[in-house]
Structures are given as C-alpha cells and as structure tokens.
Design a protein around this motif. Structure first.
Motif, PDB file in Angstrom:
ATOM      1  N   LEU A   1      15.079  -2.547  -3.117  1.00 41.18           N
ATOM      2  CA  LEU A   1      14.795  -2.028  -1.783  1.00 41.18           C
ATOM      3  C   LEU A   1      13.877  -0.817  -1.836  1.00 41.18           C
ATOM      4  CD1 LEU A   1      18.174  -2.299   0.154  1.00 41.18           C
ATOM      5  CD2 LEU A   1      16.040  -3.469   0.658  1.00 41.18           C
ATOM      6  N   THR A   2      14.095   0.038  -2.815  1.00 34.36           N
ATOM      7  CA  THR A   2      13.293   1.247  -2.922  1.00 34.36           C
ATOM      8  C   THR A   2      11.844   0.916  -3.235  1.00 34.36           C
ATOM      9  OG1 THR A   2      15.206   2.526  -3.649  1.00 34.36           O
ATOM     10  CG2 THR A   2      13.040   3.448  -4.111  1.00 34.36           C
ATOM     11  N   ILE A   3      11.621  -0.012  -4.171  1.00 33.81           N
ATOM     12  CA  ILE A   3      10.253  -0.418  -4.505  1.00 33.81           C
ATOM     13  C   ILE A   3       9.576  -1.042  -3.290  1.00 33.81           C
ATOM     14  CG2 ILE A   3       8.856  -2.012  -5.883  1.00 33.81           C
ATOM     15  CD1 ILE A   3      10.953  -1.582  -8.142  1.00 33.81           C
ATOM     16  N   GLY A   4      10.313  -1.937  -2.612  1.00 30.79           N
ATOM     17  CA  GLY A   4       9.759  -2.567  -1.414  1.00 30.79           C
ATOM     18  C   GLY A   4       9.421  -1.548  -0.352  1.00 30.79           C
ATOM     19  N   MET A   5      10.338  -0.612  -0.142  1.00 34.55           N
ATOM     20  CA  MET A   5      10.103   0.404   0.885  1.00 34.55           C
ATOM     21  C   MET A   5       9.017   1.382   0.465  1.00 34.55           C
ATOM     22  SD  MET A   5      13.812   1.203   2.465  1.00 34.55           S
ATOM     23  CE  MET A   5      14.655  -0.076   3.399  1.00 34.55           C
ATOM     24  N   PHE A   6       8.961   1.678  -0.828  1.00 40.54           N
ATOM     25  CA  PHE A   6       7.912   2.568  -1.303  1.00 40.54           C
ATOM     26  C   PHE A   6       6.540   1.957  -1.018  1.00 40.54           C
ATOM     27  CE2 PHE A   6       4.921   3.778  -4.657  1.00 40.54           C
ATOM     28  CZ  PHE A   6       4.892   5.148  -4.464  1.00 40.54           C
ATOM     29  N   LEU A   7       6.373   0.684  -1.385  1.00 37.01           N
ATOM     30  CA  LEU A   7       5.101   0.014  -1.135  1.00 37.01           C
ATOM     31  C   LEU A   7       4.806  -0.059   0.361  1.00 37.01           C
ATOM     32  CD1 LEU A   7       5.337  -2.886  -3.738  1.00 37.01           C
ATOM     33  CD2 LEU A   7       3.919  -0.838  -3.877  1.00 37.01           C
ATOM     34  N   SER A   8       5.851  -0.339   1.148  1.00 39.53           N
ATOM     35  CA  SER A   8       5.689  -0.402   2.599  1.00 39.53           C
ATOM     36  C   SER A   8       5.271   0.951   3.163  1.00 39.53           C
ATOM     37  CB  SER A   8       7.004  -0.864   3.246  1.00 39.53           C
ATOM     38  OG  SER A   8       6.875  -0.961   4.644  1.00 39.53           O
ATOM     39  N   LYS A   9       5.913   2.020   2.673  1.00 38.82           N
ATOM     40  CA  LYS A   9       5.575   3.367   3.140  1.00 38.82           C
ATOM     41  C   LYS A   9       4.169   3.769   2.707  1.00 38.82           C
ATOM     42  CE  LYS A   9       9.461   4.540   5.168  1.00 38.82           C
ATOM     43  NZ  LYS A   9       9.509   4.774   6.635  1.00 38.82           N
ATOM     44  N   VAL A  10       3.803   3.388   1.475  1.00 36.81           N
ATOM     45  CA  VAL A  10       2.452   3.701   1.003  1.00 36.81           C
ATOM     46  C   VAL A  10       1.416   3.008   1.885  1.00 36.81           C
ATOM     47  CG1 VAL A  10       0.806   3.340  -0.879  1.00 36.81           C
ATOM     48  CG2 VAL A  10       3.094   4.205  -1.372  1.00 36.81           C
ATOM     49  N   LEU A  11       1.662   1.731   2.182  1.00 33.48           N
ATOM     50  CA  LEU A  11       0.755   1.012   3.078  1.00 33.48           C
ATOM     51  C   LEU A  11       0.732   1.657   4.459  1.00 33.48           C
ATOM     52  CD1 LEU A  11       1.613  -2.699   2.156  1.00 33.48           C
ATOM     53  CD2 LEU A  11      -0.530  -1.490   1.710  1.00 33.48           C
ATOM     54  N   GLY A  12       1.929   2.091   4.903  1.00 32.37           N
ATOM     55  CA  GLY A  12       2.028   2.747   6.202  1.00 32.37           C
ATOM     56  C   GLY A  12       1.324   4.085   6.242  1.00 32.37           C
TER      57      GLY A  12
END
Length: 538
Positions: A11-22
């Motif tokens: 979840l953290t990796i997914g959210m990290f990538l999502s936040k970076v894209l965001g």
C-alpha cells in the motif's frame, strides 16, 4: 508481523507512486493555468474531498475490518453478502452525493468570497464545483470493492487501482487543460473545469482495474466461500449496523485534513480582508491549501499506508487477545513512522526555497509558507495512525471526539492568528488543533491498553539526534553551494542544489542509521541482509 509489513509495503509503495504522480502533474498544470488561477482549482477540491469522504463513509477501512474479522473465524459468507448488497448501496450513495454537491455549488461559492477585491468570483467557484461533483458517482462504488480485497489481505488491487486512477486522471487533466488554454485559446475557468472533471474519468479507469482483479481472484474467493463456517446467520440490518459503527469514525479520519482546510477556506479571506490584504488573499490561500500542501502531504503517505494495513491486523490481534503482538505492532508503527517522516519534513523545510522554485516558481512567500508548514506533516501522520489504532480496538467514538475537539479549537483561533501572523497563523492554528486531537487519542490508547513504551521514547530521541546531524550536513552543504555559485535563480541551478543536498542527506542518514543498527531493527530482514553485504552489523 511479516503480513502487516508486507501489506503496508504494498500500500505504501502504491500510495507513494500515486502521491508522486499527484505532485508531478502540478508542475506542468501550474505552468499551463498560471499562479493566479491556482486558488480556483483548490476551491473546488476541498468541498469535493469532504463530500467524497462522506459518500464513501469510510468504506475501504470499514469493509476490510468487517471482512477480516469474519474471515478470521472462517465465516466467509458474511463478507460476501456485505459486498453484494453494499455495491448497490454505494452506487445510490454516490449519486445522492453528486446531486448534493452539484446543488450546493452556489452556496459554497458565496461562503468563500468575502471581498470584491478578491481575484476569484462566485460564478467561477460554483462552476468548477459542479464539474468536479461528477466523480462522486463512481468513487464510492470503487471504494467498497477496495475494502473487500483488503479484508482478504490482498492489498495489490487497491494500490494498482489507485495508480491507474491517478494516471488516467492526470493524462486527461494535462491534455485537456493544454488544449483549452494553448490550442483553442480558452479561458482558465474552462481549463480548470475540464481539469476537475478528469477526476470522474480517472475513477472509471480505477474501476476497470478492480474488475480485472475481481475476475483474477474470484476462484480463490469462491473456494473459501465453499468452506465457510457459519457464525450465526447475520441479518442485513446487523451487518450494516456493524459496518456503519466501524465507518463513522473513518468518515472523520478521511476528512480530517480537508476539514482543517475547509476552516481556512471559510475564514482565511475574512481575516485577510480585515487586515487589508484582500488582494493577495486568494493567492496566499492557494499556496496554503494547494501548492505547499501538495508537497507537505507526501511524507504522510506512509501513515496512510500504515493505517489502511494496520486496522485488519490490529483487529485480529485484539480479537484473539494477543496483547504482546498488539504492543509490538504499535511500537514498530510509531518508530518507523518517525524514522521516515522526521528527516523528510526537516529536509523539506531546509530546502524549501529551492523546492518551491523548482516545482512552481521563485516566490519568497511560497517558500516561506512551505518551510513553516512542512513539520506539521508529522502531526498529520500521527493523527491517522492513532485513529487507526483506536478503530482497531473498538474505541471508534473517541476518534470523532478528538477530531471535533481539534477542529473547534482551529475554528476558534484561526481568524485571530491569521490577523496576527497572516498565512503562518493559519498553519499554527492547524498544528495546535492536530496536537490536541493526537493528545486525546494517545490518552485513550494508554488508558484502554495500558500502552506506554520506553523503547519508542528512546528510539525517538535517537531518530531526532540522527536528523539533527543530517540537517547540519544539509545546511553546511547548501551554504557552500550558495557561496560558490550564488543563489539559485534558475530552475536548473535549483535542481542541482537539491540533488546534491538530498543525496548528502540520504547518505548521512542512511550511514548513521545502518552504523548503529537502527535501520536494520526497524525495516526488517531485507535491510539487514543489505547492511551485512555493505559491512554494517545489525
């Protein structure tokens, strides 16, 4: 613990990538619409986020908690019944939420605009709020599906669907706003309206990815359903009573940050107008609620990952009365949280001028707000994790109480502090509100679980010491760079300074934490193996 850490990592990796894209999309979007139009974009997102959280009603966490609870005793049927009926209910909830936000667009806009000297108008705010409301039709349905997967300890569907949703949204947002502004010479309002509507299109993409995972994992779910043991035939009334009991606190957790932003949105312009700064009010609020907030929220993604993976695990430990495992999970969570977020926020504060210049523009006010705001990210993270712990041990009502108390304090002191310290006053009010909420949560955890950990205190002092040493290296390095090459007035030079300073910060922090064995103790066996190969002993 390995299951908890694995779920957290995914979840953290997914959210990290999502936040970076965001974060990444903001740079070209900022260049396309201009700084003066950022506030209009942010005005749409705060009420949308609040209405979205209400529409979702804490579904991912609540559903994962319910499913995990009954799966742990072999009752797979109850979770399946919840999923089937819940999807229909969430579809209806989504449509009603869309309708409510669409119809409330004008009243919201009138609450925000306080002075004729403001750059943004009532009609502009109402327009973009209506466009973003369409996303509410799809997202609640998707959130329940994510919760169902998480209840079976499948974190990948949530992480991947969030990434797909973000990627689709950003592509549509950037292409659409570019075409409107640069090809068809349209207005900024039209471009922003299209940009906020991209949330709806992105949600469709996320939903499609979840359908793929459902088809892939359905045989596993069906096999477990066949072996399901009954825990007593639960009525739909009892199922939803339990889920709603779980979800109500997470409505508040989900809207914690947006509620604090809403207080700023409704009071900031009034306070700034009172001290004769109405002309810059929209710009400063845009910096507070959008440009700097997007950077500050990045370190918080760890807490979000922990809170989502933590609830099913904590519920399992608590239900089985595994007190030792519960205490260990809490200890490790707090330590890892501080280990990652503290150096990150300190680094952002120290390098705020170059960060804001590189990502947006060379702006003294923007970088000043970012430097002051960054440390508050630790409080955002701590609130999410303490709230997740309270949810896991069935103390949900205290989450509502603690958050409402913090919000009321923020509401009471926001205008006086803004009038005294301008934008920094709003940040101070947010920090005080969060501190009060976290303090209440920690008092309840201590009373309920007799939780107190000297280990966490000792490790926290150690982490602070390592961060201070790292900060000293960053300060010296940056000063030397400025002495040799001057202040970074170009984005390229700002990027060079950041790459050098961040590299040194990571190297120093990693070396010290590996040298004393802290990283190995907190981050597990893989880090220990890597450290051994590098010559470090755990």
């Amino acid at each position: 613990m390995s299951s908890l850490m694995k779920g957290t990592a995914i979840l953290t990796i997914g959210m990290f990538l999502s936040k970076v894209l965001g974060l990444v999309y903001i740079f070209p979007f900022y260049a396309i619409i201009g700084q003066e139009n950022v506030a209009l974009y942010s005005y749409a997102y705060v009420p949308y986020t609040i209405m979205l959280s209400v529409a979702i009603s804490g579904a991912p966490i609540a559903v994962s908690k319910f499913v995990a609870k009954y799966n742990s005793i072999g009752d797979y049927e109850s979770g399946r019944r919840l999923a089937k009926s819940g999807l229909m209910i969430m579809t209806l909830t989504g449509f009603l939420s869309f309708l409510a936000l669409y119809l409330l667009a004008d009243p919201i806009a009138h609450l925000v605009i306080k002075d004729e000297e403001q750059v943004v108008t009532v009609s502009q705010i109402a327009g973009v709020v209506r466009w973003i409301s369409f996303a509410l039709i799809v997202v609640p349905f998707m959130s329940l599906a994510r919760g169902f997967f998480q209840g079976y300890d499948h974190m990948e569907p949530t992480a991947i669907s969030q990434l797909v949703e973000q990627v689709v949204r950003i592509i549509v947002l950037l292409i659409g706003s570019f075409l409107v502004m640069r090809v068809f010479n349209g207005t900024a309002q039209t471009a922003i309206s299209f940009a906020v509507f991209s949330a709806f299109i992105g949600a469709i993409g996320g939903l499609i990815s979840l359908w793929y995972y459902w088809r892939k994992l359905k045989p596993e779910f069906d096999l477990k359903l066949q072996s399901s043991v009954s825990s007593g035939q639960l009525s739909y009334k009892s199922i939803y009573t339990e889920v709603i009991t779980y979800s109500i606190p997470y409505v508040f957790v989900g809207i914690a940050n947006p509620l604090f932003q809403l207080v700023d949105m409704l009071t900031f312009n009034t306070a700034m107008s009172n001290i004769g700064l109405a002309k810059v009010s929209d710009a400063y609020l845009g910096m507070l609620n959008f440009t700097t907030q997007k950077i500050v929220i990045i370190p918080v993604m760890l807490a979000t990952g922990f809170s989502m993976a933590l609830v099913p695990a904590i519920t399992n430990y608590y239900t089985k009365n595994q007190h030792g495992a519960l205490m260990n999970a809490m200890d490790k969570t707090f330590q890892v949280l501080l280990f990652v977020t503290l150096p990150a926020v300190v680094g952002i504060s120290l390098l705020s001028t170059d960060i804001y210049h590189l990502l947006y523009s060379e702006d003294a006010m923007g970088s000043s707000i970012l430097a002051f705001y960054a440390p508050v990210a630790i409080l955002f993270a701590l609130f999410q994790v303490t709230a997740a712990l309270l949810q896991g041990i069935e103390y949900q009502k205290w989450i509502v109480f603690s958050l409402l108390t913090g919000i009321l304090v923020k509401l009471a002191i926001n205008i006086p502090l803004i009038e005294a310290y301008e934008t920094k006053g709003a940040i101070m009010a947010t920090a005080i509100g969060y501190l009060i909420s976290i303090t209440i949560n920690m008092i309840v955890l201590r009373k309920a679980l007799n939780y107190k950990s000297k280990m966490v205190i000792r490790r926290s002092i150690l982490i602070i010491a390592l961060t201070v040493i790292m900060a000293a290296f960053v300060i010296v390095t940056h000063k030397l760079l400025v002495m040799m090459f001057g202040v970074a007035h170009t984005k390229m030079l700002a990027l060079v300074y950041l790459v050098i300073c961040i590299s040194i910060a990571i190297a120093v922090y990693a070396f010290l934490s590996l040298r004393i064995g802290l990283a190995q103790k907190l981050l597990g066996s893989r880090i220990t193996k890597i450290a051994s190969k590098l010559g470090f002993r755990g």
